[in-house]
Scaffold this motif. Structure first.
Motif, mmCIF file in Angstrom:
data_model
loop_
_atom_site.group_PDB
_atom_site.id
_atom_site.type_symbol
_atom_site.label_atom_id
_atom_site.label_comp_id
_atom_site.label_asym_id
_atom_site.label_seq_id
_atom_site.Cartn_x
_atom_site.Cartn_y
_atom_site.Cartn_z
ATOM 1 N N ALA A 295 -9.479 1.687 97.567
ATOM 2 C CA ALA A 295 -10.467 0.858 98.326
ATOM 3 C C ALA A 295 -11.578 0.421 97.833
ATOM 4 N N ALA A 296 -11.560 0.586 96.361
ATOM 5 C CA ALA A 296 -12.726 0.181 95.473
ATOM 6 C C ALA A 296 -12.548 -1.267 95.016
ATOM 7 N N PRO A 297 -13.479 -2.009 94.721
ATOM 8 C CA PRO A 297 -13.550 -3.373 94.328
ATOM 9 C C PRO A 297 -12.517 -3.394 93.132
ATOM 10 N N ASN A 298 -11.727 -4.227 93.061
ATOM 11 C CA ASN A 298 -11.076 -4.810 92.027
ATOM 12 C C ASN A 298 -11.497 -5.956 91.407
ATOM 13 N N GLU A 299 -12.552 -6.757 91.799
ATOM 14 C CA GLU A 299 -13.207 -7.901 91.215
ATOM 15 C C GLU A 299 -14.716 -7.598 91.469
ATOM 16 N N LEU A 300 -15.512 -7.936 90.533
ATOM 17 C CA LEU A 300 -16.756 -7.772 90.560
ATOM 18 C C LEU A 300 -17.607 -9.029 89.841
ATOM 19 N N VAL A 301 -18.420 -9.640 90.947
ATOM 20 C CA VAL A 301 -19.075 -10.852 90.565
ATOM 21 C C VAL A 301 -20.605 -10.541 90.302
ATOM 22 N N VAL A 302 -21.048 -10.799 88.958
ATOM 23 C CA VAL A 302 -22.472 -10.313 88.782
ATOM 24 C C VAL A 302 -23.334 -11.813 88.582
ATOM 25 N N THR A 303 -24.456 -11.660 89.336
ATOM 26 C CA THR A 303 -25.138 -13.102 89.093
ATOM 27 C C THR A 303 -26.447 -12.453 88.208
ATOM 28 N N TRP A 304 -26.613 -13.616 87.259
ATOM 29 C CA TRP A 304 -27.655 -13.136 86.249
ATOM 30 C C TRP A 304 -28.768 -14.599 86.142
ATOM 31 N N HIS A 305 -29.536 -14.496 85.332
ATOM 32 C CA HIS A 305 -30.283 -15.466 85.220
ATOM 33 C C HIS A 305 -30.909 -15.987 83.968
ATOM 34 N N CYS A 306 -30.537 -17.256 83.554
ATOM 35 C CA CYS A 306 -30.798 -17.688 82.289
ATOM 36 C C CYS A 306 -32.363 -18.397 82.161
ATOM 37 N N PRO A 307 -32.963 -17.707 81.339
ATOM 38 C CA PRO A 307 -34.421 -18.167 81.066
ATOM 39 C C PRO A 307 -34.344 -19.637 80.293
ATOM 40 N N VAL A 308 -33.313 -19.986 79.579
ATOM 41 C CA VAL A 308 -33.459 -21.195 78.816
ATOM 42 C C VAL A 308 -33.314 -22.492 80.035
ATOM 43 N N THR A 309 -32.444 -22.397 80.791
ATOM 44 C CA THR A 309 -32.179 -23.445 81.824
ATOM 45 C C THR A 309 -32.767 -23.253 83.232
ATOM 46 N N HIS A 310 -33.319 -21.941 83.223
ATOM 47 C CA HIS A 310 -34.106 -21.454 84.579
ATOM 48 C C HIS A 310 -33.191 -21.538 85.662
ATOM 49 N N ALA A 311 -31.789 -21.340 85.541
ATOM 50 C CA ALA A 311 -30.796 -21.298 86.635
ATOM 51 C C ALA A 311 -30.156 -20.124 86.616
ATOM 52 N N ASP A 312 -29.269 -19.690 87.843
ATOM 53 C CA ASP A 312 -28.660 -18.529 87.909
ATOM 54 C C ASP A 312 -27.380 -18.697 87.420
#
Length: 766
Positions: A295-312
């Motif tokens: 029942a546990a996730p087998n795919e994890l999507v992590v969102t992060w933030h790049c300070p160089v391009t100021h984009a996620d």
């Protein structure tokens, strides 16, 4: 700007204007280490070389064609002088700023500011928003920087495409692509010690050895964070975000009283760990609950933030074996302080393996020998009756039972931060994932929004448009655990299905430590939240205004009985809810007398609470916002808001007028002088014998005082105590609150009937 004319001459024609502004901008607390770059409309306004803007200075920006220049379709550019003040403690205003503001001009110490003077656009009168990229690691500390040699962790992004890269020099490009991340251990130290926005501890209150060990490890791992604390969430939430990013715990050591930081890493030899059995500390294993890997996730999507391009950005980690076995079960989480793709990938792998490993969780009873364990420490167990020959557990929590036993919750320790690539095999790790299970909300309160709070949310036009029967719902809730992100508010009107009407944030709260009487203005509280002066607070069902805060004594000075509420006695343990961050609830309009069911569903990074586990409550609307206010400063003779009235020769009741519409969103307390009254206001007074259901005397007045027809100077056997009640009516609507007090034993004095005059007989002469 002009164009040529026809014929032999040239005639100028105005086709647009260039706009020149003086703009002062405040960027945040200072000083900071460096301003790296400035952009507008995704175009580079300024790009510095390494260390170029690290102190107070001025730069000339010459980019008149940045937004297309003066050509057709263009919007000009930027040309002018930019003064930069870093916020040093000895900072004085620039000459340009003195001339601009005139008079007594502050130096804006402790604040990073810029002042631009020049052209900002052509054709369009509004300047485009500017975005600043700022670095801070060693400057701006409250005192000397702790462990400065490991505060800065340099990272880089050499892959992403830069805007206007062709117009930049190699030195500028290199500086922009370099990331100055801050060591997370240093962030936690500053959160603990800063006297302005932090917890106001000293370095002596911290186990500095543990923080230095963590700082060294994070520096070696290259685990730096780029994250801004803007105080829109509580400090506790921000600290928990840091701990979740790096995989760590922070706790108070009971033996030293100091704050300890411990990273959850594969930093031990299994054979060196303490071994516990039934013979040397374990009394009982109360629970054995192994999580299901299916029942546990087998795919994890992590969102992060790049300070160089100021984009996620996003990265994915997958357990291919589990996907083939049970199908794709995906989950997502945000780590907005992670500044690089590489670091985001490592954290995604860490979280995925921790969540999909089928970890064994045990609740163990120890004798006092278990006292050598501390939160997040690692130990071994040998339990033959459970076929456990050797298992490594990490402590989650420790609780002392009444009989002296120690109840320790522990989880199997199988995962650590991967150094290179993902592996779903046995790596031997020490990271324990935070419990992201959605827990039911047990501390919540709903109320019908009063006019004084509604006036702060709606425009004047919307207020005028309000119907008298219109009602609005607001909800306040405290998070059940640190993994709770927000909650869904669901409502159900009679005969209809449940519907989600909003996703709301948590309302800061506190507890009243000591009981207070109706007119006490100093509240002794327990809370991690510091309310701003002037803000509204619910004290039970009474609305109060914060007038002063004493953080050392943990007290608030308040104005009592604001809006349509009455000042009353409150017991210790009464919940306070702070409204400085705004109202949470539903924007839907409800009708007076409507009964509404409501429930709250907790949301975490991985799931939403099932509706079966949510408590259902009911609120009946009363058209509260349109009801007239009860008068204030209610006084019987010289007693303010008496519960029982002192015996006197006469009984004069007086009060101060209140005007709901005139007061608008101002938090006027119950002791302030007359305001109003609202037109057509009538005050109702009744006297009711104690134990009787109906009043024996009543009157309606429009003035703000009344001498009661009541005497206690009597020996009549008919004398008895009477309840006096006061309320307001206006246009058929009654005030929400009613003031009630008990008069001493006496009689209602009625005017005696005058005897009829005798009729004199008429005498007639015959």
């Amino acid at each position: 700007m002009g164009s040529g004319g026809k014929g032999g001459g040239s005639k100028k024609q105005t086709v647009g204007y260039r706009y020149y502004w003086d703009i002062q901008a405040g960027l945040g607390r200072g000083p900071v280490d460096e301003i790296v770059a400035i952009s507008a409309d995704k175009k580079t306004v300024f790009a510095g070389t390494a260390g170029q803007i690290s102190e107070n200075t001025s730069v000339y920006i010459d980019k008149p064609n940045l937004f297309g220049g003066d050509d057709t379709g263009g919007e000009g550019g930027i040309r002018g002088t930019l003064d930069i003040s870093m916020g040093e403690q000895n900072q004085v205003p620039t000459e340009r700023l003195r001339k601009l503001l005139t008079g007594l001009v502050p130096g804006f110490r402790g604040l990073v500011t810029t002042l631009f003077s020049g052209m900002v656009s052509s054709y369009a009168a509004s300047p485009k928003p500017w975005s600043y990229r700022v670095r801070r690691t060693v400057k701006g500390w409250d005192g000397a920087t702790w462990y400065p040699e490991k505060a800065l962790i340099k990272l880089s992004n050499m892959e992403s495409q830069l805007d206007d890269e062709d117009s930049l020099t190699p030195e500028q490009i290199n500086n922009i692509r370099t990331i100055h991340a801050m060591n997370a251990a240093h962030i936690l130290v500053e959160c603990a010690t800063n006297r302005d926005w932090g917890r106001k501890l000293t370095l002596a209150d911290l186990d500095l050895v543990s923080y230095q060990v963590a700082a060294d490890t994070l520096y070696k791992e290259g685990f730096g964070l780029c994250l801004r604390y803007n105080r829109q969430t509580s400090l506790d939430n921000f600290v928990q975000q840091i701990l979740d990013h790096i995989g760590a715990v922070q706790y108070g050591d009971l033996s030293t009283g100091k704050l300890v930081l411990k990273l959850l890493r594969d930093d031990y030899r299994i054979d060196d760990l303490p071994l516990f059995t039934y013979d040397n500390g374990i009394i009982d294993v109360q629970d054995d609950d192994s999580t299901s890997a299916d029942a546990a996730p087998n795919e994890l999507v992590v969102t992060w933030h790049c300070p160089v391009t100021h984009a996620d950005g996003e990265v994915k980690a997958q357990n291919l074996g589990a996907i083939q076995s049970v199908g794709l079960i995906s989950s997502s989480v945000e780590y907005m302080g992670i500044p690089t793709h590489k670091l985001a990938t490592q954290v995604a792998q860490r979280d995925l393996e921790a969540g999909s490993s089928g970890l064994t969780r045990l609740v163990l009873d120890f004798d006092r020998r278990g006292g050598v364990l501390s939160p997040a420490s690692v130990f071994r167990i040998h339990l033959p009756d459970r076929n456990i020959d050797r298992m490594v557990l990490r402590v989650g929590s420790i609780e002392e039972r009444d009989d002296g036993r120690l109840k320790i919750k522990a989880v199997q320790d199988v995962f650590g931060l991967p150094a290179t690539s993902y592996s779903s095999g046995d790596q031997g790790s020490t990271w324990v994932p935070p419990d992201a299970t959605a827990q039911p909300i047990t501390d919540s309160q709903a109320f019908e929004v009063p006019y004084v709070l509604l006036a702060g949310e709606l425009s004047a036009a919307d207020l005028d448009y309000l119907h008298a029967a219109s009602s609005y719902l607001s909800v306040m809730a405290a998070k059940p655990n640190n993994m709770a992100i927000s909650y869904l508010l669901q409502t159900q009107s009679e005969g209809l299905d449940w519907q989600t009407v909003g996703e709301n944030d948590w309302t800061p709260s506190g507890i009243l430590r000591q009981a207070v009487n109706a007119l006490d203005t100093v509240l002794s509280i327990e809370s991690n939240f510091i309310p701003p002066v002037g803000s509204a607070v619910w004290l039970g069902d009474e609305l109060v205004r914060v007038d002063a805060v004493n953080e050392t004594e943990k007290t608030l000075m308040v104005g009592r009985g604001c809006g349509d509420t009455l000042p009353v006695h409150h017991n210790g343990g009464t919940v306070l809810r702070f409204l400085s961050q705004g109202l949470e609830g539903s924007a839907q309009e409800y009708l007076e007398t409507e009964n509404l069911n409501w429930r709250l569903l907790t949301k975490t990074s991985t799931e939403t609470l099932k509706t079966d586990y949510a408590q259902v409550s009911t609120l009946m609307f009363t058209g509260r916002q349109s009801r007239p206010y009860l008068p204030a400063r209610i006084m019987m003779n010289d007693q303010l808001y008496p519960i029982t009235v002192t015996k006197a020769n006469e009984y004069v009741l007086s009060w101060a007028h209140r005007d709901r519409v005139l007061q608008q969103d101002r938090l006027i307390d119950c002791l302030m002088a007359d305001i109003g009254p609202e037109p057509e206001t009538q005050y109702h007074l009744t006297l009711t014998p104690q134990g009787a259901a109906e009043p024996s005397w009543q009157i309606e007045v429009t003035d703000n005082h009344m001498t009661l027809p009541y005497t206690t100077d009597t020996t009549s056997k008919k004398a008895e105590a009477h309840y006096l009640q006061l309320w307001v009516e206006r246009q058929g609507r009654r005030s929400l609150a009613t003031f009630t007090t008990l008069l001493p034993v006496g009689l209602i004095v009625t005017e005696p009937e005058l005897p009829e005059e005798p009729i004199e007989p008429e005498v007639t002469d015959v």
